[in-house]
Design an enzyme around this catalytic site. Structure first.
Site, PDB file in Angstrom:
ATOM      1  N   LYS A   1       0.840  -1.218   0.000  1.00  0.00           N
ATOM      2  CA  LYS A   1       0.000   0.000   0.000  1.00  0.00           C
ATOM      3  C   LYS A   1       0.868   1.258   0.000  1.00  0.00           C
ATOM      4  O   LYS A   1       0.644   2.184  -0.765  1.00  0.00           O
ATOM      5  CB  LYS A   1      -0.906  -0.006   1.234  1.00  0.00           C
ATOM      6  CG  LYS A   1      -1.550   1.342   1.520  1.00  0.00           C
ATOM      7  CD  LYS A   1      -2.413   1.338   2.770  1.00  0.00           C
ATOM      8  CE  LYS A   1      -1.679   1.588   4.066  1.00  0.00           C
ATOM      9  NZ  LYS A   1      -1.375   2.996   4.381  1.00  0.00           N
ATOM     10  N   ASN A   2       1.877   1.259   0.894  1.00  0.00           N
ATOM     11  CA  ASN A   2       2.650   2.499   1.053  1.00  0.00           C
ATOM     12  C   ASN A   2       3.655   2.737  -0.074  1.00  0.00           C
ATOM     13  O   ASN A   2       4.251   3.802  -0.153  1.00  0.00           O
ATOM     14  CB  ASN A   2       3.328   2.521   2.430  1.00  0.00           C
ATOM     15  CG  ASN A   2       2.297   2.722   3.535  1.00  0.00           C
ATOM     16  OD1 ASN A   2       1.153   3.090   3.254  1.00  0.00           O
ATOM     17  ND2 ASN A   2       2.681   2.479   4.774  1.00  0.00           N
TER      18      ASN A   2
ATOM     19  N   CYS B   1      -4.091  12.629  12.816  1.00  0.00           N
ATOM     20  CA  CYS B   1      -5.002  11.503  12.935  1.00  0.00           C
ATOM     21  C   CYS B   1      -4.750  10.848  14.269  1.00  0.00           C
ATOM     22  O   CYS B   1      -3.918  11.313  15.049  1.00  0.00           O
ATOM     23  CB  CYS B   1      -4.869  10.548  11.760  1.00  0.00           C
ATOM     24  SG  CYS B   1      -3.338   9.643  11.773  1.00  0.00           S
TER      25      CYS B   1
ATOM     26  N   ARG C   1       1.193  14.453  12.972  1.00  0.00           N
ATOM     27  CA  ARG C   1       1.534  14.297  11.562  1.00  0.00           C
ATOM     28  C   ARG C   1       1.652  15.612  10.773  1.00  0.00           C
ATOM     29  O   ARG C   1       0.942  15.840   9.786  1.00  0.00           O
ATOM     30  CB  ARG C   1       0.556  13.320  10.898  1.00  0.00           C
ATOM     31  CG  ARG C   1       0.417  12.044  11.720  1.00  0.00           C
ATOM     32  CD  ARG C   1      -0.293  10.956  11.016  1.00  0.00           C
ATOM     33  NE  ARG C   1       0.540  10.299  10.041  1.00  0.00           N
ATOM     34  CZ  ARG C   1       0.125   9.315   9.267  1.00  0.00           C
ATOM     35  NH1 ARG C   1      -1.109   8.901   9.349  1.00  0.00           N
ATOM     36  NH2 ARG C   1       0.923   8.754   8.400  1.00  0.00           N
TER      37      ARG C   1
ATOM     38  N   ASP D   1       4.573   0.391  11.989  1.00  0.00           N
ATOM     39  CA  ASP D   1       3.330  -0.188  11.467  1.00  0.00           C
ATOM     40  C   ASP D   1       3.149  -1.658  11.846  1.00  0.00           C
ATOM     41  O   ASP D   1       2.118  -2.254  11.523  1.00  0.00           O
ATOM     42  CB  ASP D   1       3.258  -0.017   9.938  1.00  0.00           C
ATOM     43  CG  ASP D   1       3.137   1.448   9.548  1.00  0.00           C
ATOM     44  OD1 ASP D   1       2.736   2.251  10.399  1.00  0.00           O
ATOM     45  OD2 ASP D   1       3.473   1.774   8.386  1.00  0.00           O
TER      46      ASP D   1
ATOM     47  N   ARG E   1      -8.665  -0.115   4.687  1.00  0.00           N
ATOM     48  CA  ARG E   1      -7.722   0.854   4.100  1.00  0.00           C
ATOM     49  C   ARG E   1      -6.410   0.160   3.725  1.00  0.00           C
ATOM     50  O   ARG E   1      -5.728   0.625   2.810  1.00  0.00           O
ATOM     51  CB  ARG E   1      -7.412   1.963   5.111  1.00  0.00           C
ATOM     52  CG  ARG E   1      -8.567   2.903   5.380  1.00  0.00           C
ATOM     53  CD  ARG E   1      -8.097   4.088   6.200  1.00  0.00           C
ATOM     54  NE  ARG E   1      -6.775   4.464   5.744  1.00  0.00           N
ATOM     55  CZ  ARG E   1      -5.747   4.753   6.540  1.00  0.00           C
ATOM     56  NH1 ARG E   1      -5.893   4.751   7.827  1.00  0.00           N
ATOM     57  NH2 ARG E   1      -4.583   5.087   6.032  1.00  0.00           N
TER      58      ARG E   1
HETATM   59  N1  EPU Z   1       7.045  14.408  10.859  1.00  0.00           N
HETATM   60  C1  EPU Z   1       7.341  15.706  11.182  1.00  0.00           C
HETATM   61  N2  EPU Z   1       7.299  16.626  10.174  1.00  0.00           N
HETATM   62  C2  EPU Z   1       7.014  16.303   8.896  1.00  0.00           C
HETATM   63  C3  EPU Z   1       6.717  14.966   8.589  1.00  0.00           C
HETATM   64  C4  EPU Z   1       6.746  14.029   9.590  1.00  0.00           C
HETATM   65  O1  EPU Z   1       7.625  16.042  12.330  1.00  0.00           O
HETATM   66  O2  EPU Z   1       7.006  17.186   8.034  1.00  0.00           O
HETATM   67  C5  EPU Z   1       7.036  13.380  11.930  1.00  0.00           C
HETATM   68  C6  EPU Z   1       5.689  12.679  12.041  1.00  0.00           C
HETATM   69  O3  EPU Z   1       4.803  13.407  12.872  1.00  0.00           O
HETATM   70  C7  EPU Z   1       6.079  11.339  12.627  1.00  0.00           C
HETATM   71  C8  EPU Z   1       7.434  11.081  11.972  1.00  0.00           C
HETATM   72  O4  EPU Z   1       7.932  12.357  11.551  1.00  0.00           O
HETATM   73  O5  EPU Z   1       6.243  11.458  14.005  1.00  0.00           O
HETATM   74  C9  EPU Z   1       7.414  10.148  10.783  1.00  0.00           C
HETATM   75  O6  EPU Z   1       6.446  10.597   9.836  1.00  0.00           O
HETATM   76  P1  EPU Z   1       6.527  10.261   8.290  1.00  0.00           P
HETATM   77  O7  EPU Z   1       6.382  11.536   7.536  1.00  0.00           O
HETATM   78  O8  EPU Z   1       7.716   9.420   8.011  1.00  0.00           O
HETATM   79  O9  EPU Z   1       5.217   9.398   8.087  1.00  0.00           O
HETATM   80  P2  EPU Z   1       4.330   9.393   6.785  1.00  0.00           P
HETATM   81  O10 EPU Z   1       5.206   9.513   5.612  1.00  0.00           O
HETATM   82  O11 EPU Z   1       3.216  10.347   6.944  1.00  0.00           O
HETATM   83  C10 EPU Z   1       4.437   6.821   6.313  1.00  0.00           C
HETATM   84  C11 EPU Z   1       3.429   5.711   6.189  1.00  0.00           C
HETATM   85  C12 EPU Z   1       2.864   5.379   7.569  1.00  0.00           C
HETATM   86  C13 EPU Z   1       4.026   4.980   8.484  1.00  0.00           C
HETATM   87  C14 EPU Z   1       5.083   6.108   8.522  1.00  0.00           C
HETATM   88  C15 EPU Z   1       6.311   5.756   9.325  1.00  0.00           C
HETATM   89  C16 EPU Z   1       2.538   6.041   3.979  1.00  0.00           C
HETATM   90  C17 EPU Z   1       1.390   6.415   3.124  1.00  0.00           C
HETATM   91  N3  EPU Z   1       2.355   6.129   5.299  1.00  0.00           N
HETATM   92  O12 EPU Z   1       3.719   7.935   6.847  1.00  0.00           O
HETATM   93  O13 EPU Z   1       2.009   4.259   7.388  1.00  0.00           O
HETATM   94  O14 EPU Z   1       3.559   4.747   9.782  1.00  0.00           O
HETATM   95  O15 EPU Z   1       5.499   6.425   7.176  1.00  0.00           O
HETATM   96  O16 EPU Z   1       6.905   4.630   8.821  1.00  0.00           O
HETATM   97  O17 EPU Z   1       3.577   5.658   3.489  1.00  0.00           O
HETATM   98  C18 EPU Z   1       0.236   2.807   7.893  1.00  0.00           C
HETATM   99  O18 EPU Z   1       0.428   2.249   6.801  1.00  0.00           O
HETATM  100  O19 EPU Z   1      -0.517   2.315   8.796  1.00  0.00           O
HETATM  101  C19 EPU Z   1       0.895   4.083   8.174  1.00  0.00           C
HETATM  102  C20 EPU Z   1       0.471   4.940   9.111  1.00  0.00           C
END
Ligand code: EPU
Length: 444
Positions: free
Chosen positions: A37-38, A131, A136, A321, A413
């Site tokens: 998915k990701n 969320c 996030r 995850d 999802r």
């Molecule tokens: N963060 C910041 N600033 C930013 C972006 C992120 O402080 O600008 C923080 C976030 O709040 C969090 C950490 O950095 O504490 C990591 O966030 P990241 O941006 O890496 O997460 P994401 O890209 O939004 C993806 C996956 C998530 C998975 C995370 C961590 C996708 C679509 N989603 O989210 O997947 O938990 O990486 O590995 O790729 C899931 O599939 O259940 C899921 C939540």
């Protein structure tokens, strides 16, 4: 899920579905991993980077994927789904605005930002909210775009990016929680057509980022260093069409392995990528579960025996995850396990529900402490997010009696036909309307 518009009847029916699990059956057999998915979500967004046709295969059949297809159509792309797992996208003429009513349905729609900047050199996209798993923010995504010389403004909940003057530069994506996965994806997609060379430091090393880069290179992008903390991208004028197959879903794979272990069964996941699950498999093995690895399969067998400590971390660390699922597993073992969450320090909503099933869990800051070997008993429980819903179902497989998991739309999802595939492994699980629940169990 939040929806602003009146709810469509099918959606309402889905929202009212629950899973009934009768625990105690050992899961035995083989299941095939779906596409990730990701990986698929940013990859589908990346198809907007070219006006030519892009064919993506091994795309999982999930509600998040259907949301992404809806967004691509909204941007003006022609999107077809000729057969299971295959999506064909032709983004000949697209526009740069993505409204809140689309973005709010799925946080991952933020990865449109990089694709729109890369293709149109401008983007106007509503900022998704937090969320249940955490705040996030997207500050690192925006800091990265600014480092490329983009003008970035936030107005009325919408981020406006003007990339006409953008040039390659050095960008560091380190934030308080480490790097950012979708932030790295966004910056790569923005940089592939930005003149000059962009060097991303503290880049996410996740296999899903490598998969995105593999697609982009097939489309004509010049990228090196993917899979390491430093990625270099030299901008090209245009990208072209291609065909690509998405990598196997490592989180889904891990979830099925825990499903086997939590029942003391013997489950093999085929079309898996063992090297993407190294830290998870090490911990599963440390817990006393038998693990056998082949070139494209992973087998887990036997009950867990030992309490272990895990700390989630960006790849190649233990994935956040799989944290909830591993917590369910640790409820069974003798001794005291600790689970420290370094990515989303408050991602513990599932623990209150596990406690309702008899688990003994306490919290100290971002650490959950599990006193194992407490018998789990079936109960009505509420899923708070995607991975929590899987963890509660896994706990239900190990519990005595009936577990009813509500808010199953979270599960849909990210897990394709989860209950059907668990049934094929021998689980007693059924998806039912909420009205089938015993009186007094259903939420209002
Ligand atoms: N963060 C910041 N600033 C930013 C972006 C992120 O402080 O600008 C923080 C976030 O709040 C969090 C950490 O950095 O504490 C990591 O966030 P990241 O941006 O890496 O997460 P994401 O890209 O939004 C993806 C996956 C998530 C998975 C995370 C961590 C996708 C679509 N989603 O989210 O997947 O938990 O990486 O590995 O790729 C899931 O599939 O259940 C899921 C939540």
């Amino acid at each position: 899920m939040e929806t602003g518009a009146p709810m469509a009847p099918l959606l309402l029916v889905k929202m009212l579905q629950v899973a009934r699990i009768r625990g105690g059956k050992k899961l035995m057999g083989t299941v095939e991993a779906s596409g990730s998915k990701n990986s698929a979500l940013p990859i589908l967004a990346a198809t907007l980077l070219t006006s030519e046709e892009v064919t993506i295969r091994q795309v999982p059949d999930l509600s998040d994927i259907r949301f992404m297809a809806e967004i691509l159509r909204h941007q003006g792309a022609e999107v077809s789904h000729p057969e299971k797992g295959t999506w064909v996208i032709r983004a000949q003429k697209i526009h740069h605005q993505t409204p809140y009513e689309l973005v709010r349905k799925m946080r991952a729609s933020v990865c449109l930002l990089g694709a729109l900047v890369g293709r149109l050199h401008q983007a106007e996209i509503a900022i998704p909210g937090g969320c249940v798993i955490g705040a996030r923010p997207i500050d690192l995504h925006l800091r990265g775009l600014e480092a490329l010389g983009c003008q970035v403004k936030v107005e009325g909940g919408v981020v406006l990016v003007d990339a006409q003057q953008a040039r390659g530069n050095r960008v560091n994506l380190a934030g308080p929680m480490g790097t950012t996965v979708t932030g790295t994806a966004n910056l790569i997609m923005a940089a592939v057509t930005t003149p000059g060379t962009t060097q991303i430091e503290s880049a996410a090393q996740e296999p899903e980022i490598v998969d995105l880069c593999t697609l982009l290179i097939k489309m004509g992008a010049q990228i090196t260093g993917q899979g390491t903390g430093t990625i270099a991208i030299t901008g090209v004028k245009t990208l072209h069409g291609c065909e690509h197959s998405v990598i196997p879903d490592r989180i889904e794979t891990g979830t099925y392995l825990v499903a086997g272990a939590i029942t003391g069964g013997d489950v093999t996941v085929k079309r898996a990528e063992p090297k993407h699950l190294k830290s998870f498999l090490e911990k599963l093995n440390e817990a006393g579960v038998g693990v056998e690895v082949g070139p494209d399969y992973i087998r887990a067998f036997g009950y867990p025996q030992n309490a272990v400590s895990i700390t989630t971390a960006p790849y190649p660390g233990f994935p956040t995850d799989l944290q909830a699922q591993f917590t369910a597993l640790q409820c069974l073992v003798n001794g005291r396990s600790t689970i420290t969450e370094k990515i989303y320090p408050s991602r513990f909503m599932h623990n209150a529900e596990l406690q309702r099933m008899g688990a003994k869990i306490s919290h100290e800051g971002a650490t959950a402490i599990i006193t194992g070997n407490q018998p789990l008993s079936g109960a009505p429980v509420m899923a708070s997010d995607l991975r929590a819903s899987a963890a509660l179902i896994l706990a239900g497989l190990a519990a005595q009696g009936e577990t009813w998991v509500q808010r199953l739309y979270h599960l849909d999802r990210g897990y394709e036909r989860f209950e059907e595939r668990l049934q094929a492994l021998g689980a007693d699980i059924e998806r039912l309307p909420a009205s089938a629940m015993p009186k007094g169990f259903a939420e209002d």
